[in-house]
Design a protein around this motif. Structure first.
Motif, short mmCIF file in Angstrom:
data_model
loop_
_atom_site.label_atom_id
_atom_site.label_comp_id
_atom_site.label_asym_id
_atom_site.label_seq_id
_atom_site.Cartn_x
_atom_site.Cartn_y
_atom_site.Cartn_z
N HIS A 195 46.80 10.39 57.50
CA HIS A 195 46.40 9.75 58.93
C HIS A 195 44.92 9.63 58.89
O HIS A 195 44.24 10.10 58.11
CB HIS A 195 47.06 10.61 60.08
N SER A 196 44.47 8.83 60.21
CA SER A 196 43.02 8.93 60.59
C SER A 196 43.00 8.85 61.91
O SER A 196 43.93 8.33 62.46
CB SER A 196 42.37 7.80 59.83
N GLU A 215 46.19 2.81 61.17
CA GLU A 215 45.30 3.76 60.37
C GLU A 215 45.26 3.35 59.03
O GLU A 215 45.75 3.84 58.05
CB GLU A 215 45.89 5.12 60.30
N ARG A 247 49.74 1.14 67.41
CA ARG A 247 49.92 2.46 66.60
C ARG A 247 51.55 2.56 66.16
O ARG A 247 51.73 3.07 65.09
CB ARG A 247 49.54 3.48 67.62
N HIS A 283 51.08 5.55 61.31
CA HIS A 283 50.57 4.88 62.43
C HIS A 283 49.90 3.51 62.06
O HIS A 283 48.83 3.56 61.11
CB HIS A 283 49.58 6.14 63.11
#
Ligand SMILES: [Zn+2]
Length: 465
Positions: free
Chosen positions: A285-286, A166, A221, A163
């Motif tokens: 991810h974040s 991130e 994203r 994404h």
């Protein structure tokens, strides 16, 4: 009661209106302009309601039952009408620009090339694919005899940035590479990780999406394919689009793509996994400070959950993140990389969502970068430690033609089937187990070739057929 019925009708009307926007133009997407935080009474139920609205959920604080969403003014209005408790909102104009110290695709490419040059004995850079805009997707292999594929060494994979927004996620994987190459000669533990395993790191899968983040779309994203982009992490072929864990609406933030595995980025990672057959994987991810293990569809778990979930919880404990399936911690997810890896190639895979809700996607670099990567070291080191811990490993000898037609049936002491492990094309196998006594039966189709009972202890055991 009446209030509930009104809310339900509004919800149905809103979902229908969102669906009728299928094929909406780019304007629809760029209209997302409000960043809102919603507090739930009942966390999993509230998250399910949010998912039905097909909103862009950016992250959660599960302990405090809060979810952040990035929405259009129209969606924001609907949330208020549906009586969601919005505790905070800000215009996207109030969002800070991305801290320039985070890395662009070009900067990551330059760093990887530099590291390869300075450490050519243990680091080798591979191009594993190209994005739809023609950018290279890189994987760094770290191992002794790095140019060779050593059958005796099992592989482990770390990847990040499915994404685009991130931006902390590649910092963690770059830190993995940097920690390994800079400490190789001085730290016995690190040297052992590198010499005993084939470690693969893919710091930036979504190169196009990230380039878009740097050209002003800081909340982007997806990738950029077809103009509207695809959520690469809803595009993998296993159970693609099957449990409302993704969207068929092209402008949704979780749009799954036109067909399963359609995207060049998912293809690149799938090819790599097929080639290297990793034992473990972490996809970074974040944000949310959670560890996710398969499977993603509501109620679904892995066949080998006693191992998958135990290790997931241990990883979580090592960095004080909560661990669970996506549907326990967030909502149902279909078409994710980890479900596909587990199903297609028996990888034991995890997602780690780094950073908390208050830190968000793009926390101040100087304040949070080092703290985040340092905290996360315990988790990837735990998996590297686990590579040489309880389980069995070996390789069928040359008397077995086409090794991939063989399986090892693993039964527990109670006689239950734990796993039907499929042997790799080169004859190798590495089965991760909890300690205990197991029966291993080598099979070709339904016929038994050989069988042995082995006590699996704390360290990895070599067995031969
Ligand atoms: Zn993500």
């Amino acid at each position: 009661m009446i209030k509930n019925i009104v809310a339900l009708l509004l919800l149905v009307a809103f979902v229908q209106s969102a669906r009728s926007h299928s094929g909406a133009n780019h304007f629809q997407e760029t209209q997302r302009s409000i960043y809102a935080s919603i507090k739930f009474e009942d966390y999993p139920k509230g998250m399910q309601a949010i998912q039905k609205l097909d909103l862009d959920v950016t992250g959660v604080d599960k302990k405090n039952k809060i979810a952040d969403v990035f929405v259009t003014t129209e969606q924001y209005k609907a949330l208020k009408e549906l009586n969601f408790r919005i505790i905070e909102n800000k215009s996207s104009k109030a969002l800070k620009a991305v801290d320039e110290k985070y890395k662009s695709p070009d900067e990551i490419e330059a760093i990887l090339k530099e590291w390869e040059k300075e450490n050519s004995d243990i680091a080798k850079l591979h191009i594993i694919g190209q994005s739809s805009e023609g950018r290279n997707i890189y994987a760094m292999k770290i191992s002794d005899n790095v140019s060779l594929k050593e059958d005796g060494e099992s592989a482990i994979l770390f990847n990040s940035m499915h994404h685009a927004r991130e931006v902390m996620s590649p910092e963690v994987t770059l830190d993995i590479i940097e920690s390994l190459i800079t400490n190789y000669k001085t730290d016995a533990k690190i040297k052992n990780y590198v010499d005993s395993n084939e470690i693969w790191v893919v710091p930036m899968i979504n190169v196009d999406g990230n380039a878009k983040v740097w050209s002003g779309s800081s909340m982007w994203r997806k990738n950029t394919n077809y103009g509207h982009g695809v959520d690469i992490n809803r595009n993998y072929p296993y159970l693609w689009g099957t449990c409302n864990g993704s969207s068929g609406w092209t402008w949704s933030s979780t749009y799954r793509g036109p067909t399963a595995g359609s995207e060049p980025e998912s293809k690149a990672l799938m090819n790599l996994v097929k080639t290297i057959r990793p034992v473990f994987n972490i996809s970074y991810h974040s944000y949310s400070e959670i560890v996710i293990y398969p499977m993603g569809c509501s109620g679904s778990r892995t066949q080998t959950k006693e191992v998958v979930e135990k290790i997931g919880k241990e990883i979580g404990e090592s960095i004080q993140y909560e661990a669970g399936t996506a549907w326990e911690l967030l909502y149902s997810v279909d078409g994710s990389d980890i479900d596909w890896m587990y199903n297609a190639y028996q990888v034991i895979p995890y997602v780690i969502e780094v950073n908390s809700r208050s830190q968000g996607f793009q926390p101040n670099y100087d304040k949070w970068r080092d703290k985040t990567v340092q905290r996360n070291r315990a988790a990837w080191m735990k998996l590297l430690d686990r590579m040489s811990q309880s389980g069995v490993k070996g390789q069928l000898d040359a008397t077995y033609p086409s090794p991939e037609s063989y399986q090892i049936e693993v039964r527990t002491e109670a006689g239950e089937i734990f796993q039907n492990y499929r042997i790799n094309p080169n004859g190798t196998f590495h089965i991760v187990l909890n300690e205990g006594k197991y029966t291993f039966t080598l099979k070709k189709g339904r016929s038994t070739v050989d069988s042995k009972v082995v006590s699996v202890e704390s360290s990895l055991k070599n067995i031969n057929f």
